[in-house]
Write a protein that holds these residues in place. Structure first.
Motif: not given
Ligand code: ATP
Length: 465
Positions: A206, A208, A215-218, A221, A223, A290-293, A332-334, A337
């Motif tokens: 993505r 971003e 490594t939280f938001r890259t 990544f 999934q 967010e870790l997981q949704g 869905s898990f990252g 993250r």
């Molecule tokens: P965020 O709101 O943090 O952008 P998201 O709701 O867009 O996340 P999802 O599309 O539900 O995320 O993706 C599922 C999982 O993938 C997230 O819970 C997260 O753990 C991981 N993830 C999403 N975007 C990233 C990112 N840019 N870098 C690392 N991990 C990510």
């Protein structure tokens, strides 16, 4: 985890330990790096593989209602039209007129007024809200932004030899769609009855606007995703089951419950296709994230792919003789993250015999190295030969490491910092007296004398308990 944890963890400490001990390195470092790219080093790759293995074991191997899949990153571009990503997988981009910093409009609202304030606002409303509240630029502090515009997060590239004549393709922004387009194939080959699910681990990309926090938001990544197909209107118990299972994945592997919370999305926060969404959040040193949704996506994806592909993506229910499109629950898990969370949660500092140490209290299943074999001295063949033999025997069964350099205290510190649960010392008594070794426990630092013939069983029992 055996001892109470300190609250000393910061992102700086994690980033520095990750580099110093070979968990995570800055990407392409010798060329000055590439912003927000990270490479997993020797211990990081072990840790990440262990996280993925634990996930696969729990959600595929140990369940009768799940199978796995590994789909391509590059997919027919129609996939992304059908999924809605071409049209709406975008974030509100704004530029600070003063310092040129790029920001995500919804995120700066969230930072100042919470998630709810940002939810459901269109581009115009985001711009107006920021102006009205005079939300400052995170870099220069002024509040003077351009209008919010839509920025699609998908990376594009070309497939084919000559760029002009080749087809434009996207790097997948999520792994989920690989599962939906294979729904028919999986159903035909596994003959599963509803409810059943398909799991996949793989890279997603993505573009971003504001990557960061290590490594939280890259932009690249990994999934770990599940699409769980259910009979329409049977979601109540199944959704709850997934909520609990996902939470338990983290707590069973040692994550501190106090640092985790579930957040149910309000109606205005939900994506257009989602009936229900719950996030698991962790309290990172920079705040809750967010870790997981888990989302209930209804029949949206299979309906859209049926429409766009012309293939009938339906399930035939032999009990009721009905044909219908299943609904979907998506946990869905990252992966990255999750790895970061395990590192942060494992980090601890304590004092042993008046000396400070850093210790990573990883769950034994996740620890990169399970045991270190340490000959007391390195210049006595009688000891090093025995230590090497023990190492050669153990390495067939467990990820172990041999280390003979430096004082024993220094070697312990090093193993503590990479989170090795057990250190095995081979000394003169081992070879001259009792054919036993000293096993030191990482968390308690207590030592036990164990016969070499019983060592593998001892470690296995301890590591599995
Ligand atoms: P965020 O709101 O943090 O952008 P998201 O709701 O867009 O996340 P999802 O599309 O539900 O995320 O993706 C599922 C999982 O993938 C997230 O819970 C997260 O753990 C991981 N993830 C999403 N975007 C990233 C990112 N840019 N870098 C690392 N991990 C990510």
């Amino acid at each position: 985890m055996s001892s109470p944890k300190t609250e000393k963890v910061t992102m700086d400490k994690i980033v520095s330990l990750a580099k110093r001990r070979g968990f995570v390195f800055p990407g392409s470092e010798i060329y000055g790096g590439l912003a927000n790219t990270w490479d997993y080093g020797p211990y990081g790759v072990e840790l990440k593989n262990n996280v993925k293995k634990a996930w696969w074991k729990r959600f595929v191997q140990e369940r009768e209602d799940m199978v796995g899949l590994d789909a391509s990153i590059l997919m027919n571009p129609k996939t992304w039209e059908a999924s809605g990503h071409v049209q709406s997988f975008s974030d509100p981009l704004m530029d600070c007129k003063n310092c040129k910093e790029r920001v995500r409009g919804d995120k700066i609202i969230e930072e100042h007024y919470g998630v709810e304030a940002a939810a459901g606002k269109n581009l115009k409303e985001i711009g107006e809200f920021i102006k009205e509240k005079k939300i400052p630029c995170p870099k220069c502090g002024k509040s003077d932004f351009t209008e919010a515009r839509s920025f699609n997060l998908m990376f594009r590239t070309h497939q084919g030899v000559v760029e002009e004549s080749s087809a434009m393709v996207y790097l997948r922004p999520e792994t989920a769609q690989g599962i939906f387009v294979n729904f028919k194939n999986v159903l035909a080959t596994t003959r599963h009855k509803l409810p059943f699910g398909v799991a996949q681990i793989g890279k997603a990309f993505r573009n971003e606007i504001t990557p960061g926090n290590f490594t939280f938001r890259t932009r690249e990544f990994e999934q770990m995703e599940i699409e769980y197909f259910i009979k329409p209107n049977t979601e109540k118990e199944l959704f709850e089951m997934w909520e609990k299972e996902c939470f338990a994945f983290y707590t069973d592997l040692g994550i501190n419950k106090e640092k985790l919370r579930m957040r149910h999305h309000e109606a205005k926060e939900l994506s257009h296709y989602s009936k229900m969404t719950v996030d698991i959040e962790y309290e990172f040193p920079f705040g809750w994230g967010e870790l997981q949704g888990t989302a209930h996506r209804g029949t949206y994806d299979l309906t859209r792919h049926s429409e766009f592909s012309g293939e009938e993506l339906v399930y035939f229910d032999s009990e009721t003789n009905e044909k219908y499109i299943p609904e979907v629950i998506e946990p869905s898990f990252g992966a990255d993250r999750t790895v970061l969370t395990f590192m942060i949660d494992a980090y601890d500092e304590d004092e042993i015999g008046g000396e400070q140490r850093v210790v990573m209290r990883f769950h034994p299943q996740l620890a990169p190295i399970k045991a270190a074999i340490l000959p007391l001295v390195k210049n006595k063949a009688i000891i090093t030969d025995k230590a090497e033999k023990i190492y050669n025997d153990l390495k067939k069964h467990l990820m172990v490491e041999y280390d003979e350099s430096g004082t024993i205290g220094k070697r312990y510190r090093r193993q503590d910092e990479i989170g090795t649960p057990y250190c095995i010392t081979i000394d003169f008594d081992t070879v001259e007296k009792d054919d036993a070794v000293t096993v030191r426990d990482r968390d308690t630092t207590k030592q036990e004398r164990i016969k070499t013939s019983e060592l593998l069983n001892y470690l296995r029992t301890k590591l599995e308990s």
